[in-house]
Write a protein that holds these residues in place. Sequence first.
Motif, PDB file in Angstrom:
ATOM      1  N   THR A 265       0.796  -1.232   0.000  1.00 17.98           N
ATOM      2  CA  THR A 265       0.000   0.000   0.000  1.00 17.98           C
ATOM      3  C   THR A 265       0.825   1.277   0.000  1.00 17.98           C
ATOM      4  O   THR A 265       0.295   2.333  -0.316  1.00 17.98           O
ATOM      5  CB  THR A 265      -0.919   0.032   1.240  1.00 17.98           C
ATOM      6  N   GLN A 266       2.078   1.220   0.387  1.00 14.73           N
ATOM      7  CA  GLN A 266       2.900   2.422   0.519  1.00 14.73           C
ATOM      8  C   GLN A 266       4.164   2.301  -0.326  1.00 14.73           C
ATOM      9  O   GLN A 266       4.701   1.212  -0.503  1.00 14.73           O
ATOM     10  CB  GLN A 266       3.305   2.640   1.980  1.00 14.73           C
ATOM     11  N   LEU A 267       4.621   3.448  -0.809  1.00 16.63           N
ATOM     12  CA  LEU A 267       5.832   3.501  -1.616  1.00 16.63           C
ATOM     13  C   LEU A 267       6.647   4.714  -1.209  1.00 16.63           C
ATOM     14  O   LEU A 267       6.119   5.816  -1.088  1.00 16.63           O
ATOM     15  CB  LEU A 267       5.477   3.613  -3.099  1.00 16.63           C
ATOM     16  N   HIS A 268       7.953   4.494  -0.959  1.00 17.45           N
ATOM     17  CA  HIS A 268       8.863   5.596  -0.624  1.00 17.45           C
ATOM     18  C   HIS A 268      10.063   5.536  -1.566  1.00 17.45           C
ATOM     19  O   HIS A 268      10.844   4.594  -1.520  1.00 17.45           O
ATOM     20  CB  HIS A 268       9.361   5.482   0.822  1.00 17.45           C
ATOM     21  N   GLN A 269      10.199   6.543  -2.432  1.00 18.01           N
ATOM     22  CA  GLN A 269      11.405   6.670  -3.226  1.00 18.01           C
ATOM     23  C   GLN A 269      12.387   7.552  -2.465  1.00 18.01           C
ATOM     24  O   GLN A 269      11.982   8.465  -1.739  1.00 18.01           O
ATOM     25  CB  GLN A 269      11.090   7.289  -4.580  1.00 18.01           C
ATOM     26  N   TYR A 270      13.664   7.273  -2.621  1.00 16.95           N
ATOM     27  CA  TYR A 270      14.661   8.020  -1.862  1.00 16.95           C
ATOM     28  C   TYR A 270      15.940   8.135  -2.675  1.00 16.95           C
ATOM     29  O   TYR A 270      16.095   7.508  -3.739  1.00 16.95           O
ATOM     30  CB  TYR A 270      14.939   7.337  -0.519  1.00 16.95           C
ATOM     31  N   ALA A 271      16.861   8.929  -2.180  1.00 15.03           N
ATOM     32  CA  ALA A 271      18.153   9.114  -2.846  1.00 15.03           C
ATOM     33  C   ALA A 271      19.265   8.966  -1.810  1.00 15.03           C
ATOM     34  O   ALA A 271      19.056   9.196  -0.624  1.00 15.03           O
ATOM     35  CB  ALA A 271      18.227  10.487  -3.505  1.00 15.03           C
ATOM     36  N   TYR A 272      20.428   8.573  -2.291  1.00 13.78           N
ATOM     37  CA  TYR A 272      21.597   8.469  -1.401  1.00 13.78           C
ATOM     38  C   TYR A 272      22.849   8.707  -2.235  1.00 13.78           C
ATOM     39  O   TYR A 272      22.987   8.189  -3.347  1.00 13.78           O
ATOM     40  CB  TYR A 272      21.661   7.093  -0.740  1.00 13.78           C
ATOM     41  N   THR A 273      23.765   9.495  -1.691  1.00 11.59           N
ATOM     42  CA  THR A 273      25.054   9.736  -2.343  1.00 11.59           C
ATOM     43  C   THR A 273      26.151   9.147  -1.475  1.00 11.59           C
ATOM     44  O   THR A 273      26.377   9.611  -0.359  1.00 11.59           O
ATOM     45  CB  THR A 273      25.311  11.243  -2.540  1.00 11.59           C
ATOM     46  N   PRO A 274      26.831   8.104  -1.953  1.00  6.68           N
ATOM     47  CA  PRO A 274      27.871   7.461  -1.141  1.00  6.68           C
ATOM     48  C   PRO A 274      29.120   8.315  -1.064  1.00  6.68           C
ATOM     49  O   PRO A 274      29.301   9.252  -1.849  1.00  6.68           O
ATOM     50  CB  PRO A 274      28.134   6.156  -1.892  1.00  6.68           C
ATOM     51  N   PRO A 275      30.016   8.012  -0.119  1.00  2.74           N
ATOM     52  CA  PRO A 275      31.283   8.749  -0.032  1.00  2.74           C
ATOM     53  C   PRO A 275      32.052   8.657  -1.348  1.00  2.74           C
ATOM     54  O   PRO A 275      32.259   7.572  -1.881  1.00  2.74           O
ATOM     55  CB  PRO A 275      32.034   8.031   1.099  1.00  2.74           C
TER      56      PRO A 275
END
Length: 380
Positions: A265-275
């Motif tokens: 029922t739920q969706l979360h898109q996200y971003a991440y920038t590694p070192p």
Amino acid sequence: MNQDRLRLDLADLADEVNPVDLRDRALRTSRRLGIQRAIATSAAAVVMLGAATGTAFALMPRDDGQAPLPGDSPSITVTPSPTEPSPIESSPTPEHSRSAEAPPSNPGVSDAVLSGIRFYLGFTDKDAVIHAVRGTADQVATRVSLDTEVCVRNTITVSPDGKRVAWVQDSADSGMTGVLMAGTVGKQGATRLLDGVDCLGSNPLVWRGSDLLMVSRGAVSVLYDVAAKKRVDGDPGQETLRCWSADGRWLAAVSDGKPYVADGTQLHQYAYTPPKGEAIKWDGWRARGVSMDGRYVSVGWIGTDPSRQDGSFTVVDVTTSKVIELPVSGEVRSVQFAADGRVLVRQATRVVVLDAGFQKIGEVAEPRDVQQLTLLTYAP
């Protein structure tokens, strides 16, 4: 630490049966179809993985005489204690014999902080060895014989509840595929489940809960019910780099280059920038674990220990894309989200235990014998 208690508890883990509500699974499938339709109409389209799950039965070693394993097949073997029957081998492995310098047991800390069993994976020249550790008491639970090394070493894994062990047995005609095998931790015997399973790549074997196992067969992902010993029908989806929360509810994956976490029922898109300095050494990052509420993912590099969760180094809040500052000092070897909501942060010689809000509860010193081994899973 009372090692008899450890043996009894591990035996209980192997014999427990967790019935599954098929109506609930049908509802989950219905919710999945609903969110697929919703996501398809949005700007950031993501294809959800859908699969109906099968009925859960306790997986026991095969004793019906059907489809026996070849004589050279890897098998689970356990050496019982000389004083009483036990599913846990009481003698140490040759290359990981216990040292007098290992950290002493501290029942007042380990029982309160981390009362379940941690499963570690190591290898000898002939066997894959799974250690069962409670607190600082280390005993060998299961051995899986190595035939050729590539597939078994790359895939052997334990289910989130600590009951089942699965791996891909090498095929004689190919070093890329093999036979999906499964057995019960602490018991003898193994069952041949599925042929033509990939043993290389970023997702050879991935647990969805404690009964279902996602495997790859060429370009197709297959969901297999290890407990019921049958393939689960359903659209495998186009997502890559998949992993699930310990209960199998939340999926972390990538679709069209966009990482997300979702349930039915739920969706979360996200971003991440590694070192930046570290990122150039790898082929990118990926989610390696999902919290029980679906809000957090542990992040690690692609290609490290593909069938296991060891190798993550930070945590990201998928609702804000912000990195969580963990209350530890020093290098983090892995971050695992346990089924009881606790967070296990593994470091060089200890496991720091956090609550679901990342507040420190305490820590447990790892036995010297397992400090260099892979932490497969923690069963509360």
